[in-house]
Design a protein around this motif. Sequence first.
Motif, PDB file in Angstrom:
ATOM      1  N   LYS A 181     -10.449   1.011   7.164  1.00 58.99           N
ATOM      2  CA  LYS A 181     -10.462  -0.899   6.040  1.00 58.99           C
ATOM      3  C   LYS A 181     -10.714  -0.189   4.803  1.00 58.99           C
ATOM      4  CE  LYS A 181     -15.561  -2.531   4.719  1.00 58.99           C
ATOM      5  NZ  LYS A 181     -17.024  -2.264   5.218  1.00 58.99           N
ATOM      6  N   THR A 182     -10.181  -1.660   3.964  1.00 59.74           N
ATOM      7  CA  THR A 182      -9.666  -1.883   2.628  1.00 59.74           C
ATOM      8  C   THR A 182     -11.150  -1.741   1.936  1.00 59.74           C
ATOM      9  OG1 THR A 182      -8.273  -3.233   2.584  1.00 59.74           O
ATOM     10  CG2 THR A 182      -7.570  -0.941   2.880  1.00 59.74           C
ATOM     11  N   GLU A 183     -11.073  -1.788   0.809  1.00 57.92           N
ATOM     12  CA  GLU A 183     -11.826  -2.813   0.187  1.00 57.92           C
ATOM     13  C   GLU A 183     -11.133  -3.060  -1.764  1.00 57.92           C
ATOM     14  OE1 GLU A 183     -15.895  -0.813  -1.504  1.00 57.92           O
ATOM     15  OE2 GLU A 183     -15.297   1.096  -0.381  1.00 57.92           O
ATOM     16  N   SER A 184     -10.907  -3.901  -2.060  1.00 62.19           N
ATOM     17  CA  SER A 184     -10.025  -4.499  -3.398  1.00 62.19           C
ATOM     18  C   SER A 184     -11.219  -5.351  -4.549  1.00 62.19           C
ATOM     19  CB  SER A 184      -9.510  -6.540  -2.839  1.00 62.19           C
ATOM     20  OG  SER A 184      -8.744  -5.889  -1.368  1.00 62.19           O
TER      21      SER A 184
ATOM     22  N   ARG B  61      -6.923  11.061  -5.451  1.00 64.07           N
ATOM     23  CA  ARG B  61      -5.723  11.077  -6.222  1.00 64.07           C
ATOM     24  C   ARG B  61      -3.766  10.742  -5.235  1.00 64.07           C
ATOM     25  NH1 ARG B  61      -1.516  11.315  -7.196  1.00 64.07           N
ATOM     26  NH2 ARG B  61       0.344  11.984  -8.829  1.00 64.07           N
ATOM     27  N   LEU B  62      -4.298  11.226  -3.287  1.00 58.03           N
ATOM     28  CA  LEU B  62      -3.374  10.692  -3.503  1.00 58.03           C
ATOM     29  C   LEU B  62      -4.161   9.227  -2.053  1.00 58.03           C
ATOM     30  CD1 LEU B  62      -1.898  13.996  -1.957  1.00 58.03           C
ATOM     31  CD2 LEU B  62      -1.454  12.221  -3.675  1.00 58.03           C
ATOM     32  N   THR B  63      -4.884   8.957  -2.459  1.00 59.02           N
ATOM     33  CA  THR B  63      -5.749   7.707  -1.981  1.00 59.02           C
ATOM     34  C   THR B  63      -4.559   5.820  -1.455  1.00 59.02           C
ATOM     35  OG1 THR B  63      -7.875   8.178  -2.266  1.00 59.02           O
ATOM     36  CG2 THR B  63      -7.109   6.194  -1.682  1.00 59.02           C
ATOM     37  N   TYR B  64      -4.132   5.834  -0.608  1.00 59.41           N
ATOM     38  CA  TYR B  64      -3.453   4.558  -0.821  1.00 59.41           C
ATOM     39  C   TYR B  64      -3.677   3.458  -1.372  1.00 59.41           C
ATOM     40  CZ  TYR B  64      -0.358   5.717   3.164  1.00 59.41           C
ATOM     41  OH  TYR B  64       0.535   6.946   3.823  1.00 59.41           O
ATOM     42  N   HIS B  65      -2.638   2.929  -1.592  1.00 61.11           N
ATOM     43  CA  HIS B  65      -3.660   1.459  -2.808  1.00 61.11           C
ATOM     44  C   HIS B  65      -2.585   0.588  -3.244  1.00 61.11           C
ATOM     45  CE1 HIS B  65      -2.099   5.145  -5.495  1.00 61.11           C
ATOM     46  NE2 HIS B  65      -1.653   3.469  -5.573  1.00 61.11           N
ATOM     47  N   GLY B  66      -2.836   0.057  -3.325  1.00 60.15           N
ATOM     48  CA  GLY B  66      -1.456  -1.900  -3.926  1.00 60.15           C
ATOM     49  C   GLY B  66      -2.158  -2.797  -4.752  1.00 60.15           C
ATOM     50  N   VAL B  67      -1.431  -3.635  -4.552  1.00 54.72           N
ATOM     51  CA  VAL B  67      -1.558  -4.874  -5.607  1.00 54.72           C
ATOM     52  C   VAL B  67      -1.171  -6.315  -4.759  1.00 54.72           C
ATOM     53  CG1 VAL B  67      -1.037  -6.556  -7.232  1.00 54.72           C
ATOM     54  CG2 VAL B  67      -1.832  -3.933  -7.842  1.00 54.72           C
ATOM     55  N   ASP B  68      -2.084  -6.867  -3.770  1.00 55.53           N
ATOM     56  CA  ASP B  68      -1.384  -7.626  -3.222  1.00 55.53           C
ATOM     57  C   ASP B  68      -1.431  -8.943  -3.382  1.00 55.53           C
ATOM     58  OD1 ASP B  68      -2.690  -6.289  -0.876  1.00 55.53           O
ATOM     59  OD2 ASP B  68      -4.446  -7.375  -0.799  1.00 55.53           O
ATOM     60  N   LYS B  69      -1.928  -9.178  -5.507  1.00 56.30           N
ATOM     61  CA  LYS B  69      -1.127 -11.035  -5.366  1.00 56.30           C
ATOM     62  C   LYS B  69      -1.749 -10.929  -7.127  1.00 56.30           C
ATOM     63  CE  LYS B  69      -5.040 -13.225  -3.743  1.00 56.30           C
ATOM     64  NZ  LYS B  69      -5.407 -14.523  -3.192  1.00 56.30           N
TER      65      LYS B  69
ATOM     66  N   MET C 285       0.456  -0.833   0.285  1.00 55.54           N
ATOM     67  CA  MET C 285       0.016  -0.443  -0.053  1.00 55.54           C
ATOM     68  C   MET C 285       0.600   1.300  -0.213  1.00 55.54           C
ATOM     69  SD  MET C 285      -3.756  -0.666  -0.214  1.00 55.54           S
ATOM     70  CE  MET C 285      -4.095   0.070   0.643  1.00 55.54           C
ATOM     71  N   HIS C 286       0.061   2.328  -0.568  1.00 55.61           N
ATOM     72  CA  HIS C 286       1.459   3.065  -1.511  1.00 55.61           C
ATOM     73  C   HIS C 286       0.422   4.894  -1.568  1.00 55.61           C
ATOM     74  CE1 HIS C 286       1.374   1.205  -5.299  1.00 55.61           C
ATOM     75  NE2 HIS C 286       1.323   2.579  -4.896  1.00 55.61           N
ATOM     76  N   GLN C 287       1.040   5.738  -1.094  1.00 58.57           N
ATOM     77  CA  GLN C 287       0.338   6.848  -2.077  1.00 58.57           C
ATOM     78  C   GLN C 287       1.460   7.328  -3.445  1.00 58.57           C
ATOM     79  OE1 GLN C 287       0.804   9.674   1.247  1.00 58.57           O
ATOM     80  NE2 GLN C 287      -1.584  10.271   1.509  1.00 58.57           N
ATOM     81  N   ASP C 288       1.020   8.058  -4.639  1.00 58.06           N
ATOM     82  CA  ASP C 288       1.729   8.351  -5.549  1.00 58.06           C
ATOM     83  C   ASP C 288       1.688   9.744  -5.169  1.00 58.06           C
ATOM     84  OD1 ASP C 288       2.142   5.986  -6.960  1.00 58.06           O
ATOM     85  OD2 ASP C 288      -0.160   6.215  -7.599  1.00 58.06           O
ATOM     86  N   ARG C 289       2.923  10.001  -4.865  1.00 58.74           N
ATOM     87  CA  ARG C 289       3.074  11.538  -3.642  1.00 58.74           C
ATOM     88  C   ARG C 289       4.241  11.902  -4.308  1.00 58.74           C
ATOM     89  NH1 ARG C 289       1.272  12.854   0.472  1.00 58.74           N
ATOM     90  NH2 ARG C 289       2.620  14.282   0.836  1.00 58.74           N
ATOM     91  N   ASP C 290       5.528  11.761  -5.093  1.00 63.66           N
ATOM     92  CA  ASP C 290       6.100  12.475  -6.008  1.00 63.66           C
ATOM     93  C   ASP C 290       6.522  13.549  -6.671  1.00 63.66           C
ATOM     94  OD1 ASP C 290       7.671  11.212  -4.092  1.00 63.66           O
ATOM     95  OD2 ASP C 290       8.271   8.777  -5.375  1.00 63.66           O
ATOM     96  N   GLU C 291       5.051  13.739  -7.564  1.00 61.67           N
ATOM     97  CA  GLU C 291       5.339  14.566  -8.545  1.00 61.67           C
ATOM     98  C   GLU C 291       4.271  16.184  -7.849  1.00 61.67           C
ATOM     99  OE1 GLU C 291       3.984  10.700  -9.357  1.00 61.67           O
ATOM    100  OE2 GLU C 291       2.480  11.930  -7.917  1.00 61.67           O
ATOM    101  N   GLY C 292       5.187  16.787  -8.602  1.00 56.62           N
ATOM    102  CA  GLY C 292       5.214  18.361  -8.585  1.00 56.62           C
ATOM    103  C   GLY C 292       3.591  18.922  -8.375  1.00 56.62           C
TER     104      GLY C 292
ATOM    105  N   GLY D   5      -7.553   1.638  -0.111  1.00 53.99           N
ATOM    106  CA  GLY D   5      -7.362   1.987   0.951  1.00 53.99           C
ATOM    107  C   GLY D   5      -7.710   3.706   1.887  1.00 53.99           C
ATOM    108  N   ASN D   6      -6.893   4.264   2.192  1.00 53.80           N
ATOM    109  CA  ASN D   6      -7.601   5.781   2.629  1.00 53.80           C
ATOM    110  C   ASN D   6      -6.818   6.457   2.557  1.00 53.80           C
ATOM    111  OD1 ASN D   6     -10.208   4.674   3.941  1.00 53.80           O
ATOM    112  ND2 ASN D   6      -9.162   3.474   4.655  1.00 53.80           N
ATOM    113  N   LEU D   7      -7.271   8.377   2.147  1.00 52.49           N
ATOM    114  CA  LEU D   7      -6.022   9.042   2.544  1.00 52.49           C
ATOM    115  C   LEU D   7      -4.906   8.978   4.074  1.00 52.49           C
ATOM    116  CD1 LEU D   7      -8.517  11.997   1.653  1.00 52.49           C
ATOM    117  CD2 LEU D   7      -6.824  10.809   0.052  1.00 52.49           C
TER     118      LEU D   7
END
Length: 200
Positions: free
Chosen positions: A150-153, A169-177, A116-123, A143-145
């Motif tokens: 709680k998360t949804e998949s 835009r800054l919501t946490y998200h990831g790939v479980d498998k 789980m991560h945010q994409d926040r390296d952009e300007g 996930g959430n900010l």
Amino acid sequence: MEKLTLRGFEIYKGLLNSATQQQLVDAVREVAKAAPLFSPMTPYGKPMRVRMTSAGDFGWVSDRSGYRYSRAHPDGMAWPAIPAPVIKIWNDVSGSDRTPECCLMNFYGEDAKMGMHQDRDEGDFSYPVVSVSLGDDALFRIGNLERGGKTESIWLTSGDVVVMGGDARLTYHGVDKIRFGSSRVLAKGGRLNLTLRVVT
């Protein structure tokens, strides 16, 4: 094609037909010939489970110095241009008047996942991130900010496109498998994920 909205993420199920998917895979292979896939190291000294490369003015890199965008591949060469079929997807779904400056290309092998991560390296976070799924199915978690809660998949399949913009835009998200070998797009299995970003 079906459009879903999940926690502000716009998910275009089946947006890309099989011919377009193959065209994109061929384009990624051409990029990888010029800028080979590499396994980045996290700042914490652990290798990431995905292999990656990029196209555009910038590529995304990671090592002990941190996560960041760079104008050069770790081997020193400039990144190739973003392929035209990839730019078309951005133009079709992003709603942005700017063109992307980076297309990060992640390859997920059999046991790969993305925490789980945010994409926040952009300007400027007012521009969306557009994500394209090719190959094997992936269990995508939203996930959430803030971390935790709680998360949804949802399972993303080859040809799905996700737009992360606005309040999401800054919501946490990831790939479980991934479901290795679930798609015929990549003969040897695996998943390609292309993410388009405005960097500056």
